[in-house]
Design a protein around this motif. Structure first.
Motif, PDB file in Angstrom:
ATOM      1  N   LEU A  30       0.849  -1.191   0.000  1.00  0.00           N
ATOM      2  CA  LEU A  30       0.000   0.000   0.000  1.00  0.00           C
ATOM      3  C   LEU A  30       0.887   1.244   0.000  1.00  0.00           C
ATOM      4  O   LEU A  30       1.912   1.274   0.695  1.00  0.00           O
ATOM      5  CB  LEU A  30      -0.887   0.009   1.250  1.00  0.00           C
ATOM      6  CG  LEU A  30      -1.711  -1.259   1.475  1.00  0.00           C
ATOM      7  CD1 LEU A  30      -2.360  -1.234   2.846  1.00  0.00           C
ATOM      8  CD2 LEU A  30      -2.769  -1.405   0.383  1.00  0.00           C
ATOM      9  N   MET A  31       0.490   2.256  -0.765  1.00  0.00           N
ATOM     10  CA  MET A  31       1.288   3.494  -0.817  1.00  0.00           C
ATOM     11  C   MET A  31       0.335   4.681  -0.796  1.00  0.00           C
ATOM     12  O   MET A  31      -0.464   4.869  -1.715  1.00  0.00           O
ATOM     13  CB  MET A  31       2.125   3.528  -2.099  1.00  0.00           C
ATOM     14  CG  MET A  31       3.003   2.300  -2.287  1.00  0.00           C
ATOM     15  SD  MET A  31       4.081   2.433  -3.747  1.00  0.00           S
ATOM     16  CE  MET A  31       5.500   3.201  -3.010  1.00  0.00           C
ATOM     17  N   ASP A  32       0.421   5.481   0.275  1.00  0.00           N
ATOM     18  CA  ASP A  32      -0.481   6.628   0.417  1.00  0.00           C
ATOM     19  C   ASP A  32       0.269   7.921   0.091  1.00  0.00           C
ATOM     20  O   ASP A  32       1.017   8.428   0.918  1.00  0.00           O
ATOM     21  CB  ASP A  32      -1.042   6.685   1.841  1.00  0.00           C
ATOM     22  CG  ASP A  32      -2.252   7.605   1.931  1.00  0.00           C
ATOM     23  OD1 ASP A  32      -2.544   8.310   0.938  1.00  0.00           O
ATOM     24  OD2 ASP A  32      -2.907   7.620   2.998  1.00  0.00           O
ATOM     25  N   GLU A  33       0.060   8.433  -1.104  1.00  0.00           N
ATOM     26  CA  GLU A  33       0.752   9.629  -1.603  1.00  0.00           C
ATOM     27  C   GLU A  33       2.248   9.593  -1.273  1.00  0.00           C
ATOM     28  O   GLU A  33       2.780  10.536  -0.666  1.00  0.00           O
ATOM     29  CB  GLU A  33       0.093  10.881  -1.028  1.00  0.00           C
ATOM     30  CG  GLU A  33      -1.391  10.926  -1.380  1.00  0.00           C
ATOM     31  CD  GLU A  33      -2.045  12.263  -1.091  1.00  0.00           C
ATOM     32  OE1 GLU A  33      -1.420  13.287  -1.394  1.00  0.00           O
ATOM     33  OE2 GLU A  33      -3.166  12.272  -0.572  1.00  0.00           O
ATOM     34  N   PRO A  34       2.937   8.521  -1.674  1.00  0.00           N
ATOM     35  CA  PRO A  34       4.307   8.318  -1.213  1.00  0.00           C
ATOM     36  C   PRO A  34       5.293   9.369  -1.713  1.00  0.00           C
ATOM     37  O   PRO A  34       6.318   9.593  -1.089  1.00  0.00           O
ATOM     38  CB  PRO A  34       4.675   6.941  -1.782  1.00  0.00           C
ATOM     39  CG  PRO A  34       3.802   6.794  -2.985  1.00  0.00           C
ATOM     40  CD  PRO A  34       2.518   7.471  -2.614  1.00  0.00           C
ATOM     41  N   PHE A  35       4.973  10.020  -2.846  1.00  0.00           N
ATOM     42  CA  PHE A  35       5.932  10.969  -3.419  1.00  0.00           C
ATOM     43  C   PHE A  35       5.473  12.409  -3.239  1.00  0.00           C
ATOM     44  O   PHE A  35       6.032  13.331  -3.826  1.00  0.00           O
ATOM     45  CB  PHE A  35       6.174  10.662  -4.912  1.00  0.00           C
ATOM     46  CG  PHE A  35       6.442   9.200  -5.187  1.00  0.00           C
ATOM     47  CD1 PHE A  35       7.281   8.476  -4.341  1.00  0.00           C
ATOM     48  CD2 PHE A  35       5.856   8.550  -6.263  1.00  0.00           C
ATOM     49  CE1 PHE A  35       7.532   7.132  -4.578  1.00  0.00           C
ATOM     50  CE2 PHE A  35       6.105   7.198  -6.510  1.00  0.00           C
ATOM     51  CZ  PHE A  35       6.938   6.488  -5.657  1.00  0.00           C
ATOM     52  N   GLY A  36       4.462  12.612  -2.429  1.00  0.00           N
ATOM     53  CA  GLY A  36       3.836  13.923  -2.256  1.00  0.00           C
ATOM     54  C   GLY A  36       4.762  14.985  -1.694  1.00  0.00           C
ATOM     55  O   GLY A  36       4.569  16.168  -1.938  1.00  0.00           O
TER      56      GLY A  36
END
Ligand code: ADP
Ligand code: MG
Length: 293
Positions: free
Chosen positions: A193-199
């Motif tokens: 799971l990745m929650d806005e990882p590059f935000g």
């Protein structure tokens, strides 16, 4: 015009095969063929039912063996994207409904890992210790954990940085996110799971991380996880995904599921292709027509 899909652009060498390929076979040698994740009739209420985020939300994510999927969830701010990832990671339970993992109700033992936007690495541990952590927790012997963590650090291009503290500015923002990705992938999860990882990254690093993440996904020798990403960036979503789920309305439900029919092997030149831009425009139109929450 040269076909970019068969372009002769030099590509980085294939990520080396590691000894950590996941097994998707049951004990009698058959491949699992259920969905990997099912959200079944999810209702999410707050304030004694006065706030209803979801009302019988259903999402089904297939398990594509030996290939994986890259699913991106999009939708207006506050529509419940992070909530969905929290359900799957076991951090939150819905008011009603079930979350199934390989067809069975999710339990605490399933440990589905999640990469967050920030603070994803432990700054008081070294890079190597960060990546060894999940293996230590699984009780894997120290020497083997070290070997697997080092091999994983090579995959994410952090060899040479093993003994640095996982903190800024010893490592850059992009490198810290790669530590987090390495830590979350080292135990070979079936789902990431990745929650806005590059935000939180600058635009150039963000673009590099997109290419890096896609390469990790394409490398079926080492991994074939189902990745579930949340992002606001439409170009990022189209570039990375095999499928995009768009949420909207209130209570929130699935508005569109878009299969991204672009080549399996992708590089940054894809972003200039008319078909890529067509997807971006289509999704932009859908998003603009969604009500703000
Ligand atoms: P997203 O990640 O799509 O921006 P979230 O999953 O973080 O959205 O939140 C979904 C919705 O749940 C939001 O509209 C938020 O206001 C609501 N919410 C979360 N926690 C509570 C709470 N304790 N009480 C009321 N509403 C809540
Ligand atoms: Mg969120």
């Amino acid at each position: 015009m040269e076909n970019i899909f068969s372009s002769s652009q030099p590509r980085s060498p294939k990520i080396p095969e590691t000894a950590i390929k996941p097994s998707r076979k049951t004990s009698d040698g058959k491949y699992l063929d259920q969905n990997i994740i099912d959200l079944v009739d999810i209702t999410q209420e707050y304030e004694d039912g006065k706030v209803k985020v979801f009302d019988k939300l259903n999402i089904e994510i297939k398990d594509i063996v030996n290939k994986g999927q890259f699913i991106t969830i999009m939708g207006p701010s506050g529509c419940g994207k992070s909530t969905i990832l929290r359900y799957i990671s076991g951090l939150q339970k819905p008011t009603h409904g079930k979350i199934l993992f390989h067809g069975k109700e999710l339990t605490e033992k399933d440990h589905i890992p999640m990469v967050f936007q920030q603070y994803s690495s432990f700054p008081w541990k070294t890079v190597l210790q960060n990546v060894m952590l999940p293996l230590n927790m699984m009780g894997i012997p120290e020497e083997e954990s070290r070997k697997r963590a080092l091999s994983m650090l090579k995959i994410v291009g952090l060899n040479g940085h093993e003994n640095k503290w996982a903190q800024y500015p010893l490592l850059s923002g992009g490198q810290l996110q790669r530590v987090a990705i390495a830590r979350n992938l080292v135990a070979n999860p079936n789902v990431l799971l990745m929650d806005e990882p590059f935000g939180a990254l600058d635009i150039l690093t963000r673009r590099q991380m997109q290419v890096f993440m896609r390469k990790i996904f394409e490398d079926n020798n080492a991994f074939d996880p189902t990745i579930i990403l949340v992002t606001h960036d439409i170009r990022e979503a189209v570039f990375l995904s095999t499928n995009i789920i768009i949420l909207g309305d209130s209570p929130v439900n699935v508005k569109n599921i878009i299969d991204i029919d672009l080549p399996d092997i992708r590089d940054m030149y894809l972003k200039r292709h008319p078909k890529f831009l067509e997807y971006v425009n289509t999704i932009e139109d859908i998003m603009e027509n969604l009500k703000k929450l």
